[in-house]
Design a protein around this motif. Structure first.
Motif, mmCIF file in Angstrom:
data_model
loop_
_atom_site.group_PDB
_atom_site.id
_atom_site.type_symbol
_atom_site.label_atom_id
_atom_site.label_comp_id
_atom_site.label_asym_id
_atom_site.label_seq_id
_atom_site.Cartn_x
_atom_site.Cartn_y
_atom_site.Cartn_z
ATOM 1 N N PHE A 110 0.830 -1.193 0.000
ATOM 2 C CA PHE A 110 0.000 0.000 0.000
ATOM 3 C C PHE A 110 0.869 1.248 0.000
ATOM 4 N N ALA A 111 0.355 2.316 -0.603
ATOM 5 C CA ALA A 111 0.918 3.646 -0.391
ATOM 6 C C ALA A 111 0.463 4.138 0.981
ATOM 7 N N ALA A 112 1.145 5.160 1.489
ATOM 8 C CA ALA A 112 0.835 5.650 2.839
ATOM 9 C C ALA A 112 -0.612 6.110 2.953
ATOM 10 N N ALA A 113 -1.116 6.795 1.917
ATOM 11 C CA ALA A 113 -2.497 7.287 1.975
ATOM 12 C C ALA A 113 -3.490 6.140 2.089
ATOM 13 N N ASP A 114 -3.200 5.014 1.416
ATOM 14 C CA ASP A 114 -4.090 3.855 1.496
ATOM 15 C C ASP A 114 -4.091 3.256 2.904
ATOM 16 N N THR A 115 -2.905 3.166 3.502
ATOM 17 C CA THR A 115 -2.821 2.615 4.852
ATOM 18 C C THR A 115 -3.565 3.515 5.831
ATOM 19 N N VAL A 116 -3.391 4.822 5.687
ATOM 20 C CA VAL A 116 -4.097 5.756 6.570
ATOM 21 C C VAL A 116 -5.606 5.593 6.412
ATOM 22 N N GLU A 117 -6.062 5.497 5.163
ATOM 23 C CA GLU A 117 -7.497 5.347 4.929
ATOM 24 C C GLU A 117 -8.016 4.029 5.508
ATOM 25 N N TYR B 108 17.022 12.753 0.614
ATOM 26 C CA TYR B 108 16.068 13.745 0.144
ATOM 27 C C TYR B 108 16.366 14.183 -1.289
ATOM 28 N N ASP B 109 17.647 14.175 -1.689
ATOM 29 C CA ASP B 109 17.980 14.562 -3.058
ATOM 30 C C ASP B 109 17.227 13.692 -4.057
ATOM 31 N N THR B 110 17.291 12.385 -3.863
ATOM 32 C CA THR B 110 16.613 11.461 -4.773
ATOM 33 C C THR B 110 15.119 11.737 -4.810
ATOM 34 N N VAL B 111 14.519 11.893 -3.630
ATOM 35 C CA VAL B 111 13.067 12.082 -3.544
ATOM 36 C C VAL B 111 12.647 13.370 -4.249
ATOM 37 N N HIS B 112 13.351 14.468 -3.978
ATOM 38 C CA HIS B 112 12.918 15.754 -4.512
ATOM 39 C C HIS B 112 13.225 15.905 -5.996
ATOM 40 N N VAL B 113 14.309 15.322 -6.480
ATOM 41 C CA VAL B 113 14.558 15.370 -7.921
ATOM 42 C C VAL B 113 13.493 14.553 -8.653
ATOM 43 N N LEU B 114 13.156 13.386 -8.118
ATOM 44 C CA LEU B 114 12.076 12.600 -8.713
ATOM 45 C C LEU B 114 10.750 13.347 -8.646
ATOM 46 N N ARG B 115 10.499 14.002 -7.541
ATOM 47 C CA ARG B 115 9.262 14.790 -7.411
ATOM 48 C C ARG B 115 9.188 15.856 -8.500
ATOM 49 N N SER B 116 10.297 16.543 -8.752
ATOM 50 C CA SER B 116 10.298 17.574 -9.780
ATOM 51 C C SER B 116 10.092 16.977 -11.162
ATOM 52 N N LEU B 117 10.662 15.805 -11.413
ATOM 53 C CA LEU B 117 10.424 15.137 -12.692
ATOM 54 C C LEU B 117 8.951 14.745 -12.850
ATOM 55 N N VAL B 118 8.328 14.337 -11.749
ATOM 56 C CA VAL B 118 6.891 14.034 -11.800
ATOM 57 C C VAL B 118 6.113 15.282 -12.217
ATOM 58 N N GLU B 119 6.485 16.432 -11.651
ATOM 59 C CA GLU B 119 5.797 17.677 -12.007
ATOM 60 C C GLU B 119 6.001 18.016 -13.478
ATOM 61 N N VAL B 120 7.204 17.816 -13.982
ATOM 62 C CA VAL B 120 7.480 18.117 -15.388
ATOM 63 C C VAL B 120 6.625 17.249 -16.295
ATOM 64 N N THR C 43 11.206 9.959 4.446
ATOM 65 C CA THR C 43 10.797 11.307 4.063
ATOM 66 C C THR C 43 9.420 11.606 4.642
ATOM 67 N N PRO C 44 9.162 12.854 5.084
ATOM 68 C CA PRO C 44 7.826 13.178 5.601
ATOM 69 C C PRO C 44 6.736 12.810 4.612
ATOM 70 N N VAL C 45 5.647 12.300 5.137
ATOM 71 C CA VAL C 45 4.588 11.789 4.269
ATOM 72 C C VAL C 45 3.907 12.909 3.501
ATOM 73 N N ALA C 46 3.992 14.158 3.988
ATOM 74 C CA ALA C 46 3.409 15.277 3.238
ATOM 75 C C ALA C 46 4.018 15.348 1.845
ATOM 76 N N THR C 47 5.323 15.119 1.748
ATOM 77 C CA THR C 47 5.998 15.121 0.453
ATOM 78 C C THR C 47 5.536 13.937 -0.395
ATOM 79 N N THR C 48 5.452 12.765 0.222
ATOM 80 C CA THR C 48 5.046 11.562 -0.504
ATOM 81 C C THR C 48 3.650 11.722 -1.085
ATOM 82 N N TRP C 49 2.725 12.213 -0.283
ATOM 83 C CA TRP C 49 1.352 12.383 -0.752
ATOM 84 C C TRP C 49 1.266 13.428 -1.853
ATOM 85 N N PHE C 50 2.062 14.481 -1.723
ATOM 86 C CA PHE C 50 2.064 15.506 -2.762
ATOM 87 C C PHE C 50 2.503 14.918 -4.096
#
Length: 897
Positions: free
Chosen positions: A181-188, A564-576, A602-609
């Protein structure tokens, strides 16, 4: 929960007569998944095997589940073969049984197409397996017979200590592995059990996303104080260890003793036995793979596994791991734990320095702590370095020890550095820590600059942007005075990012200045570097090719262990790729980012975003709503204004396209207040403004929509926008003009929006503007042009796998359909008493004229009943009628809608 798309896909396949096998470790929900699919098929015969029996036993259990009427159609000899394994002949029993089973399936299919559902198929005996394979290979006609099989962990072979081979995997089926599960699914999932979000997130982390284990963990620790919760988790881990065979236990003890264990290293040590043990542990839900690394679930399992290892065995274990380590840092780490007298504290510190330089901050933290434990004069420096690296690498195993030790530091420079690291951890009183650090660093401009830089970042996160700009500016001055170009670059970068958010015209100059001075970013700090923020500027400017190239290069440079470098660079690629409309790629990159985020805590706020960005372009708007709602709830509780804005923007987008106009308007009004309170004028990073205009127009709040659009236009004139924002602003203006009845102006604006989106290669914006034009042409009674614009929107989206947008377009303009919502051609200028109605209101009015109830309208238009009621109230007010009868008369008298 968490498997909607997979359930839909598998259901469609088995209804077409295909055979699908579902795999997953213990607790991953195989049986629940089977039940969900079974509920969606009209005729299912369900069987659950309990244990492996005599040859033919499996088929006898399956046959007994068929209706007696079907069994009665078979010859007595065949029926006996199927129901009583003892009657099987000694010669070719599988072949005979296969023919009998084929006859049974054929007889059942003659009644109606059906699906055979078989749970725990790992218990199938060899003869039954062969018979099933033979029967499944014989055609009973298209769609007559579908199969759904769940295959779980096999029984343990007492001679080897490993699970027996699951021969059911040999079935010629489509094999599907259930993912964590993703974190949001587990929370739900856990929210349904009234588990608080914090506990649910912790259970998600400890379970590795295994829903069954997460529920077990949450039930064990919910409501307990931390120390008691830790004891309960240890007790739970002991029960899981108790059932392990010796080979599996030995392999997992190595995993527990290793830093970032991999299957490749274990294979070098233990050969294929280790590989089989890892496979068995994974099937039992005791270990998960994050990137290439193995992690025990729960992590307390590691302590429990090593409890029974005496000191001599532990020394031997670490010596063995040192021999097979694949880096000098790991070799030094294990030698130190083995008590090797030839490994000095200086050796450990030198190895730690090398690890930090390569971005291996978690291992560096471990090595610095081991060096500090020797108590040499360098102890305090090494403790500080341990804390700094542990914070960057999220090495939770040493953070508590390092934090406690840092409290005893007395040398001002080390104390200040430790305090800055503690602020990174999100301490409950960061202001107090920074004030103390600023006082301690009063004689050192370099340290003062670092403190002010950290304060600027903290203030930016809380949206106190003016104060953040001031702190960044002071940090720049102090860094220049101290000759610290690295700190100057970081402070200029923060100032540029904050300035852009505020709409400061100097933001670009600051960014250019930082980029000109910047060297290569430090490992672990790429995501705060000038290089990274400059690429973010390109993203916000809709220069997507440049942004994508920059982030791809960064991803290659940071490597897999960069936190965090890996997470945030991937996050930016997702946005692109999301802005490019590449739905499938967005989901794939988001999956990688989520796995990295879990590994690096990594904080889950970033993961969910990250997840909601990908879902909004490649998944579903409903899923976007679920994840962003959780994000909003968490951001409010943690008072995280930055992520609150981000989650609200995606929640508004989802609600708008799910036709919850009231909810969307409420979200956008909150965003408008937040931005006004913080002085935020930027239109490019969190793009909610034009969607808010659309929501207000559809909700009948035209004056408010015009006021907000005027603010957007003013920002664009001040250079605070981007091509995509300008195109969206024209589209929003077109919607306002259409709502006012000025269809000529609306058509001109929509056409201009289409041209801009096409020029700048923004396919989602292009498709949305084409839909707006289709609505306008529909209002103008130009059905052919309306259908042409809608068809072009579908063509734009078709190759992109932008699933939610494609479904949204098709729901409003079904391909090839001639619905009541598509008007006939009519000369321009013809009177239209319903012309002031929005699209949704026109659809509601048309269905009222057909005699549909509010509930039926809600179902057909995918709206809530409350939204339908609100639409009717606005319709009555706009056209001056008081009843459904009057409305129907007006609609029918004006021709089909």
């Amino acid at each position: 929960m968490g498997r909607t798309r997979l359930i839909t896909s598998v259901t469609a396949r088995v209804l077409e007569g295909q055979a699908v096998a579902i795999h997953g470790p213990r607790g991953m929900g195989r049986s629940t998944f089977l039940a969900a699919v079974t509920a969606g098929v009209p005729h299912a015969i369900s069987v659950r095997l309990q244990r492996r029996g005599v040859p033919g036993h499996g088929v006898s259990v399956v046959a007994a589940a068929f209706p007696q009427a079907t069994l009665d159609e078979l010859p007595d000899r065949m029926r006996s073969l199927l129901l009583d394994p003892r009657t099987l002949p000694a010669t070719d029993p599988a072949e005979r049984l296969g023919y009998a089973l084929t006859e049974l399936l054929t007889a059942q299919a003659a009644t109606a197409p059906f699906v055979l559902v078989l749970d725990d198929a790992q218990h199938l005996d060899a003869v039954s397996l062969a018979a099933l394979r033979a029967a499944a290979s014989r055609s009973l006609g298209p769609g007559a017979f579908g199969a759904l099989v769940a295959i779980g962990p096999a029984e343990v072979d007492p001679t080897t200590g490993h699970p027996r081979t699951v021969t059911a995997r040999e079935l010629s089926l489509l094999h599907v592995e259930l993912q964590p599960f993703a974190a949001a699914d587990t929370v739900e999932l856990l929210a349904a059990d009234d588990v608080p979000t914090d506990t649910a997130l912790w259970a998600h982390r400890e379970s590795g996303g295994n829903p069954g284990l997460a529920r077990e963990i949450a039930a064990a620790v919910d409501g307990l104080p931390p120390e008691e919760a830790a004891r309960q988790l240890g007790s739970l881990a002991r029960t899981r260890v108790h059932e392990l065979t010796e080979p599996v236990r030995a392999t997992l003890q190595r995993v527990a003793a290793m830093h970032q264990p991999t299957t490749a290293t274990l294979q070098r040590i233990g050969g294929e036995t280790a590989v089989a043990s890892v496979r068995a542990a994974r099937a039992l839900g005791l270990v998960v793979t994050e990137d290439e690394y193995l992690r025990l679930t729960p992590e307390a399992l590691g302590d429990v596994l090593l409890e029974s290892v005496d000191s001599d065995e532990l020394v031997a274990l670490h010596r063995e791991l040192a021999e097979h380590a694949d880096s000098e840092g790991l070799t030094r780490y294990h030698l130190a734990l083995a008590g090797d007298t030839g490994t000095t504290p200086a050796d450990l510190a030198a190895a730690a320095t090398g690890c930090a330089a390569r971005g291996e901050h978690d291992l560096a933290a471990q090595l610095y702590l081991l060096a500090a434990d020797a108590g040499t004069p360098e102890r305090d420096e090494w403790l500080t370095l341990c804390l700094e690296n542990a914070v960057i690498g999220k090495e939770t195993r040493v953070l508590h020890r390092a934090t406690r030790a840092a409290a005893d530091l007395t040398e001002p420079s080390l104390s200040v550095r430790a305090k800055l690291a503690l602020v990174e951890l999100g301490d409950s009183a960061p202001d107090e820590i920074l004030v103390a650090a600023l006082y301690e660093s009063r004689e050192d401009p370099t340290l003062q600059a670092r403190v002010l830089l950290q304060r600027a970042r903290l203030l930016a996160g809380s949206n106190d942007l003016r104060s953040a700009m001031d702190s960044a500016g002071r940090a720049v001055e102090l860094a220049r005075r101290a000759g610290r170009t690295d700190i100057e670059v970081d402070a200029l970068t923060v100032g540029a990012a904050v300035g852009r958010t505020l709409g400061d015209p100097d933001a670009r100059r600051l960014m250019e200045e930082a980029a000109a001075l910047a060297g290569d970013p430090r490992p672990g700090q790429v995501h705060t570097s000038a290089r990274y923020i400059a690429a973010r500027f390109s993203l916000h400017d809709d220069d997507l090719r440049r942004a994508r190239a920059a982030f791809v290069d960064m991803l290659a440079d940071v490597g897999p262990d960069a936190g965090y470098d890996t997470v945030h660079v991937l996050r930016s690629l997702v946005e692109v790729v999301a802005r490019q409309g590449r739905g499938r790629e967005a989901l794939e990159l988001a999956g990688r980012a989520t796995r990295a985020a879990t590994h690096f805590d990594t904080p889950v706020a970033t993961t969910w975003f990250i997840e909601e960005i990908a879902e909004s372009v490649g998944g579903t708007f409903e899923r976007t709503r679920v994840v962003s709602s959780r994000g909003v709830e968490l951001a409010r509780r943690e008072r995280d204004q930055r992520y609150l804005r981000r989650h609200l923007a995606h929640l508004g987008l989802a609600l708008l396209h799910l036709d919850d106009l009231e909810g969307a308007v409420g979200v956008y009004r909150e965003l408008r207040r937040l931005d006004a309170d913080s002085g935020i004028r930027d239109l490019t990073s969190v793009r909610w403004h034009t969607d808010a205009v659309t929501a207000l127009v559809l909700g009948g709040e035209i004056d408010e929509a015009e006021g907000l659009l005027a603010e957007v236009r003013a920002g664009l004139e001040d250079g605070l926008g981007a091509p995509g924002v300008a195109a969206a602003a024209d589209r929003a203006a077109a919607e306002i003009a259409a709502a006012r009845g000025d269809l000529d102006t609306a058509r001109t604006l929509a056409t201009r929006s289409i041209a801009a989106a096409e020029e700048h290669r923004l396919p989602i914006e292009l498709a949305r503007s084409l839909v707006t034009l289709a609505h306008i042409e529909r209002r103008a009674r130009r059905g052919g042009r309306s259908r042409e614009a809608a068809a072009r929107a579908r063509e734009v989206l078709r190759p992109l796998h932008a699933v939610p947008w494609a479904e949204w377009v098709n729901a409003r303009f079904p391909e090839g359909a001639a619905l009541h919502t598509l008007e006939v051609e009519e000369p321009e200028g013809a009177a239209d008493p319903l012309g002031d109605l929005t699209l949704t209101e026109q659809q509601v009015a048309g269905l009222v004229a057909e005699g549909a109830s509010n509930r039926e309208i809600a179902q057909r238009l995918h709206l809530s009943v409350k939204t339908v009621e609100g639409s009717l109230t606005r319709i009555y007010r706009k056209i001056g009628v008081r009843s459904r009868t009057q409305l129907a008369t007006l609609v029918l008298g004006h021709g089909p809608r």
